[in-house]
Design a protein around this motif. Structure first.
Motif, PDB file in Angstrom:
ATOM      1  N   ARG B  18      44.954  -5.620 -17.150  1.00 33.18           N
ATOM      2  CA  ARG B  18      43.846  -4.727 -17.288  1.00 33.18           C
ATOM      3  C   ARG B  18      43.222  -4.162 -16.000  1.00 33.18           C
ATOM      4  N   THR B  19      43.213  -2.820 -15.919  1.00 40.02           N
ATOM      5  CA  THR B  19      42.603  -2.540 -14.612  1.00 40.02           C
ATOM      6  C   THR B  19      40.981  -2.425 -14.753  1.00 40.02           C
ATOM      7  N   VAL B  20      40.289  -2.913 -13.815  1.00 38.31           N
ATOM      8  CA  VAL B  20      38.622  -2.937 -13.927  1.00 38.31           C
ATOM      9  C   VAL B  20      38.142  -2.049 -13.155  1.00 38.31           C
ATOM     10  N   ILE B  21      38.745  -1.750 -11.835  1.00 40.17           N
ATOM     11  CA  ILE B  21      38.340  -0.906 -10.969  1.00 40.17           C
ATOM     12  C   ILE B  21      39.708  -0.203 -10.481  1.00 40.17           C
ATOM     13  N   SER B  22      39.180   1.154 -10.623  1.00 41.79           N
ATOM     14  CA  SER B  22      40.546   2.183 -10.123  1.00 41.79           C
ATOM     15  C   SER B  22      40.217   3.234  -9.016  1.00 41.79           C
ATOM     16  N   ASP B  23      40.791   3.240  -7.969  1.00 39.82           N
ATOM     17  CA  ASP B  23      40.679   3.879  -6.717  1.00 39.82           C
ATOM     18  C   ASP B  23      39.295   4.273  -6.402  1.00 39.82           C
ATOM     19  N   MET B  24      38.570   3.510  -6.228  1.00 37.82           N
ATOM     20  CA  MET B  24      37.115   3.445  -5.901  1.00 37.82           C
ATOM     21  C   MET B  24      36.783   3.860  -4.464  1.00 37.82           C
ATOM     22  N   ASN B  25      36.032   4.998  -4.102  1.00 36.85           N
ATOM     23  CA  ASN B  25      35.946   5.419  -2.708  1.00 36.85           C
ATOM     24  C   ASN B  25      34.240   5.632  -2.601  1.00 36.85           C
ATOM     25  N   ILE B  26      33.582   4.516  -1.958  1.00 37.85           N
ATOM     26  CA  ILE B  26      32.135   4.753  -2.020  1.00 37.85           C
ATOM     27  C   ILE B  26      31.514   4.237  -0.422  1.00 37.85           C
ATOM     28  N   SER B  27      30.336   4.673  -0.079  1.00 39.14           N
ATOM     29  CA  SER B  27      30.039   4.439   1.033  1.00 39.14           C
ATOM     30  C   SER B  27      28.756   4.300   1.009  1.00 39.14           C
ATOM     31  N   LEU B  28      27.972   3.173   1.144  1.00 40.49           N
ATOM     32  CA  LEU B  28      26.502   2.975   0.776  1.00 40.49           C
ATOM     33  C   LEU B  28      25.778   2.689   2.106  1.00 40.49           C
ATOM     34  N   PRO B  29      24.639   3.593   2.412  1.00 36.86           N
ATOM     35  CA  PRO B  29      24.167   3.593   3.921  1.00 36.86           C
ATOM     36  C   PRO B  29      23.031   2.440   3.722  1.00 36.86           C
ATOM     37  N   ALA B  30      22.511   2.213   5.013  1.00 36.17           N
ATOM     38  CA  ALA B  30      21.522   1.222   5.307  1.00 36.17           C
ATOM     39  C   ALA B  30      20.131   1.823   4.809  1.00 36.17           C
ATOM     40  N   GLY B  31      19.288   0.690   4.519  1.00 29.95           N
ATOM     41  CA  GLY B  31      18.001   1.341   4.175  1.00 29.95           C
ATOM     42  C   GLY B  31      17.579   1.982   2.887  1.00 29.95           C
ATOM     43  N   LYS B  32      18.568   1.687   2.045  1.00 30.15           N
ATOM     44  CA  LYS B  32      18.408   2.166   0.677  1.00 30.15           C
ATOM     45  C   LYS B  32      18.530   1.087  -0.666  1.00 30.15           C
ATOM     46  N   LEU B 199      24.531   5.152  -8.790  1.00 29.21           N
ATOM     47  CA  LEU B 199      25.853   5.724  -9.202  1.00 29.21           C
ATOM     48  C   LEU B 199      25.870   5.486 -10.578  1.00 29.21           C
ATOM     49  N   PHE B 200      26.756   6.132 -11.285  1.00 27.73           N
ATOM     50  CA  PHE B 200      27.211   5.919 -12.556  1.00 27.73           C
ATOM     51  C   PHE B 200      28.529   5.629 -12.765  1.00 27.73           C
ATOM     52  N   MET B 201      28.718   4.459 -13.095  1.00 23.98           N
ATOM     53  CA  MET B 201      30.103   4.131 -13.295  1.00 23.98           C
ATOM     54  C   MET B 201      30.815   4.184 -14.830  1.00 23.98           C
ATOM     55  N   ARG B 202      32.195   4.631 -14.861  1.00 22.68           N
ATOM     56  CA  ARG B 202      32.547   4.625 -16.355  1.00 22.68           C
ATOM     57  C   ARG B 202      34.177   4.169 -15.842  1.00 22.68           C
ATOM     58  N   SER B 203      34.583   3.193 -16.842  1.00 27.16           N
ATOM     59  CA  SER B 203      35.819   2.510 -16.607  1.00 27.16           C
ATOM     60  C   SER B 203      36.630   2.706 -15.298  1.00 27.16           C
ATOM     61  N   GLY B 204      35.644   1.944 -14.714  1.00 26.64           N
ATOM     62  CA  GLY B 204      36.385   1.437 -13.123  1.00 26.64           C
ATOM     63  C   GLY B 204      36.002   2.649 -12.221  1.00 26.64           C
ATOM     64  N   GLY B 205      35.547   3.552 -12.536  1.00 29.66           N
ATOM     65  CA  GLY B 205      35.206   4.708 -11.368  1.00 29.66           C
ATOM     66  C   GLY B 205      33.787   5.233 -11.355  1.00 29.66           C
ATOM     67  N   ILE B 206      33.641   5.937 -10.409  1.00 32.23           N
ATOM     68  CA  ILE B 206      32.365   6.530 -10.141  1.00 32.23           C
ATOM     69  C   ILE B 206      32.387   7.769 -11.046  1.00 32.23           C
ATOM     70  N   VAL B 207      31.439   8.306 -11.994  1.00 33.02           N
ATOM     71  CA  VAL B 207      31.376   9.409 -12.475  1.00 33.02           C
ATOM     72  C   VAL B 207      30.136  10.448 -11.934  1.00 33.02           C
TER      73      VAL B 207
END
Lengths: 123, 233
Positions: B18-32, B199-207
């Motif tokens: 069962r895949t839970v997270i699939s090819d996720m690429n995110i970058s969250l900056p400081a101060g947010k 971030l909106f997530m759906r089935s292991g990815g960011i939509v």
């Protein structure tokens, strides 16, 4: 604090926050020359993100309604012309909004004015 | 090196088939303050556990301040799990002492002051406290650290609206400019004014990833309404 915060579901938050602060100033709840609380205190009071509050204040600075005096903080501008022109703009916006709503109800300007005048003495 | 506090590159996580997270690429900056939003089972908790170093990726990378999660990152990551992990025999006071011994960045006086505000009796055994009071205490412990990254998994679900307001204000006034707060929740209307980004997530990815005001400007809707539209059943 001197502010009444109204945040609803449509417009960007910073615009709504700027509206609320602007109203406090043009209604005189916050007098010309008065010091404005820190971003963090304002954000805490309004229960919003400090970066969003910062953006609201930057917007008001751009309008000339608020001035930053170095490290002393932010103050309500003392320039009466700016205050007056912004107050005029807010009133004009309210009137435009009112006209639009009345037109949406097929009520033309003459009728709108008549109804306003009929209310004289009621309040 | 990037300045991201949390970054993923081709992140992939599976439990068996069962895949839970699939090819996720995110970058969250400081101060947010960033909202991690999505329906149940979309992978929010898994992402948070990967960042906390409780799970390891099946493939790809997750980096906290440029580093794979380990003992070092745990010293500057403050994690609020979905479920309680404190022993029922402890008192709130002993939990504070425990955190204070364990984390160099923990501020005991801040914790005690928040407990007083929220009416958490420091000497009551945790097993005698209500679910909501226990949740308050856990959040107090987590927010009393001076961390770089706060990972809050459903922090306000169990507490009453007045305490919720206090907690959100606590988050606003406590996080520092170089730290980032990631909050997973489904209580969007309560939290959206506090967020910078979401971030909106759906089935292991960011939509969808946007600033709150950017999305309000673009769609003329609150994030709460937008969420209902994106995830309409």
């Amino acid at each position: 604090m001197e502010f009444v915060w109204h945040i609803d579901g449509t417009a960007p938050l910073y615009i709504q926050l700027a509206d609320d602060i602007r109203l406090a100033i043009i209604q005189g709840r916050l007098m010309p020359g008065a010091r404005i609380a820190s971003v963090r205190d304002l954000a805490f009071d309004a229960k919003v993100n400090p970066n969003t509050m910062q953006r609201a204040l930057t917007e008001l600075e751009r309008e000339g309604l608020i001035e930053t005096h170095g490290t002393a903080g932010r103050f309500v501008a003392v320039n009466e012309e700016v205050l007056k022109s912004i107050k005029d703009r807010v009133i004009d916006d309210l009137v435009s909004d009112f006209i639009k709503r009345m037109e949406a109800l097929d009520c033309d300007r003459e009728e709108a004015v008549r109804r306003i005048n009929e209310r004289k003495g009621e309040e | 090196m990037s300045d991201a506090v949390l970054e993923t590159r081709g992140l992939y996580k599976a439990y068996g088939p069962r895949t839970v997270i699939s090819d996720m690429n995110i970058s969250l900056p400081a101060g947010k303050i960033i909202g991690l939003l999505g329906p149940n089972g979309c992978g929010k908790t898994t992402l948070i556990k990967l960042a906390a170093g409780i799970l390891t990726p099946t493939d790809g990378e997750i980096l906290v301040c440029g580093r794979q999660p380990d003992e070092v990152t745990r010293s500057f990551v403050s994690y609020l799990p979905e479920r309680t992990y404190l022993s029922g025999r402890m008192t709130a006071r002993s939990a504070v002492d425990y955190f204070s011994d364990f984390y160099a960045d923990f501020d005991s006086s801040r914790a005690h002051s928040m407990m007083a505000h929220l009416g958490v009796d420091p000497d009551a055994k945790l097993k005698t406290l209500s679910k909501g009071t226990k949740e308050k205490l856990q959040l107090i412990l987590v927010m009393s650290r001076a961390a770089r990254l706060y990972l809050l998994d459903e922090p306000i679900g169990g507490v009453d609206p007045a305490a919720r307001e206090y907690i959100l204000r606590t988050i606003i006034s406590n996080y520092a400019e170089n730290s980032t707060v990631l909050i997973s929740t489904h209580l969007i209307s309560d939290i959206e004014t506090v967020l910078d980004d979401f971030l909106f997530m759906r089935s292991g990815g960011i939509v969808m990833q946007s600033s709150v005001d950017g999305a309000r400007e673009k769609y003329g809707k609150s994030i709460d309404e937008l969420f209902r539209e994106v995830y309409r059943c």
